[in-house]
Design an enzyme around this catalytic site. Sequence first.
Site, PDB file in Angstrom:
ATOM      1  N   VAL A 102     -11.364 -19.417 -32.163  1.00  0.00           N
ATOM      2  CA  VAL A 102     -10.943 -20.193 -30.985  1.00  0.00           C
ATOM      3  C   VAL A 102      -9.147 -21.530 -32.153  1.00  0.00           C
ATOM      4  CG1 VAL A 102     -11.106 -21.262 -29.712  1.00  0.00           C
ATOM      5  CG2 VAL A 102     -13.196 -20.823 -30.213  1.00  0.00           C
ATOM      6  N   ALA A 104      -6.534 -20.832 -32.643  1.00  0.00           N
ATOM      7  CA  ALA A 104      -5.760 -20.438 -34.195  1.00  0.00           C
ATOM      8  C   ALA A 104      -4.785 -19.683 -34.139  1.00  0.00           C
ATOM      9  CB  ALA A 104      -6.874 -19.530 -34.844  1.00  0.00           C
ATOM     10  N   GLY A 105      -4.593 -19.118 -32.597  1.00  0.00           N
ATOM     11  CA  GLY A 105      -3.747 -17.881 -32.266  1.00  0.00           C
ATOM     12  C   GLY A 105      -3.397 -16.534 -32.064  1.00  0.00           C
ATOM     13  N   ASP A 152       0.666 -13.076 -24.684  1.00  0.00           N
ATOM     14  CA  ASP A 152      -1.172 -12.792 -24.919  1.00  0.00           C
ATOM     15  C   ASP A 152      -1.770 -11.446 -23.917  1.00  0.00           C
ATOM     16  OD1 ASP A 152      -0.484 -14.873 -26.865  1.00  0.00           O
ATOM     17  OD2 ASP A 152      -2.691 -16.051 -26.860  1.00  0.00           O
TER      18      ASP A 152
HETATM   19  O1  PMV Z   1      -1.463 -20.050 -29.888  1.00  0.00           O
HETATM   20  P1  PMV Z   1      -1.457 -18.352 -29.159  1.00  0.00           P
HETATM   21  O2  PMV Z   1      -1.206 -17.211 -30.093  1.00  0.00           O
HETATM   22  O3  PMV Z   1      -2.149 -18.721 -28.273  1.00  0.00           O
HETATM   23  O4  PMV Z   1       0.341 -18.162 -28.765  1.00  0.00           O
HETATM   24  C1  PMV Z   1       0.997 -18.996 -27.878  1.00  0.00           C
HETATM   25  C2  PMV Z   1       2.524 -17.912 -28.143  1.00  0.00           C
HETATM   26  C3  PMV Z   1       3.326 -19.672 -27.643  1.00  0.00           C
HETATM   27  O5  PMV Z   1       4.362 -18.847 -27.474  1.00  0.00           O
HETATM   28  C4  PMV Z   1       3.560 -20.461 -28.257  1.00  0.00           C
HETATM   29  C5  PMV Z   1       2.762 -20.137 -25.636  1.00  0.00           C
HETATM   30  C6  PMV Z   1       3.052 -17.935 -24.818  1.00  0.00           C
HETATM   31  O6  PMV Z   1       2.389 -18.336 -23.767  1.00  0.00           O
HETATM   32  O7  PMV Z   1       3.814 -17.674 -25.148  1.00  0.00           O
END
Ligand code: PMV
Length: 313
Positions: A102, A104-105, A152
Amino acid sequence: MTGIFATAPGKIILFGEHAVVYGYPAIAVPVNQVRAKVLILPIPANKPDEVYIEAPDIHLNSHLNQLAFKDPLRIVIEEVQNILRLSYLPPMRIRITSTIPVAAGLGSGAAVSVALARALANYLGHPLPDETICQIAFRAEHSYHGTPSGIDNTVITYNQPLFFQKGKPYELLGVEKPFFIVIGNTGIASPTGEVVAEVRKNREQNPEKYNALFEKIGQIVLYARKMIEHGNVVDLGSMLTENHCLLKEMGVSCKELDVLVETAIHAGAYGAKLSGGGKGGNMIALASSERLPQITQALRDAGATMVITTEIR
Ligand code: PMV
């Protein structure tokens, strides 16, 4: 009725995070080694609208109505119910588990939303098209992130490498030559919404600097797309490192991420960068298959809490 099961992968952003929120393009790929899973079981003895949700990973065990209105799980369930025009839900128990770390990108929130929307629609006897699943997950993303770009939920729904730009149809990427990405987790949880909000504030205070950074990242994304489509993994690696430098200038890296990036490059990666919101979470590195064992070991030695290798094809 028997139980229904659905699952969705994690994801990483190869290029373009943060800039993508402001309309610049980005490239993301699914990570099938980690997954969110949803199992729905009937509970015939109970009354309609008796919907229980359990998610042991986050110590959740609750009736649907006890969840906050803005809870992403509740948003997904109510969206499916509204789209299917059902006045009530049959009694059921929804069990959510995930191997995606969670904050963690790796897209844990979007993966749970996609798997939950799919499982519920199937359970109710009306499977929904991917486009609708993606939209439902995007609504829930607002609750996780505030102002999500939509990357995402899109890459996780379609489970393929893609080129994404807000407000435009996504494009699938043709990967000319498969390549390996090593993902190293710093173990630092960093909620994306907070980092995105910070970037927004900094951009308001210094629009020239931030717009120039986004512009440069946008150019890298376009070039990287060509490298993926032409199978030039060496230049693709250099682009990762350039993208990381720009994210550092943006203020979204941290010491631990920089250490993992340097470690991976030192161990022979073609390039590396943070991936996702930053300030913690994951680092990704591009490597030849021969270098994977050294890079994996070096990242573990440097303190990575989880190291996964994924082949992009
Ligand atoms: O942290 P993550 O993997 O959900 O990355 C989000 C990516 C961002 O560009 C920072 C935000 C987005 O909504 O695109």
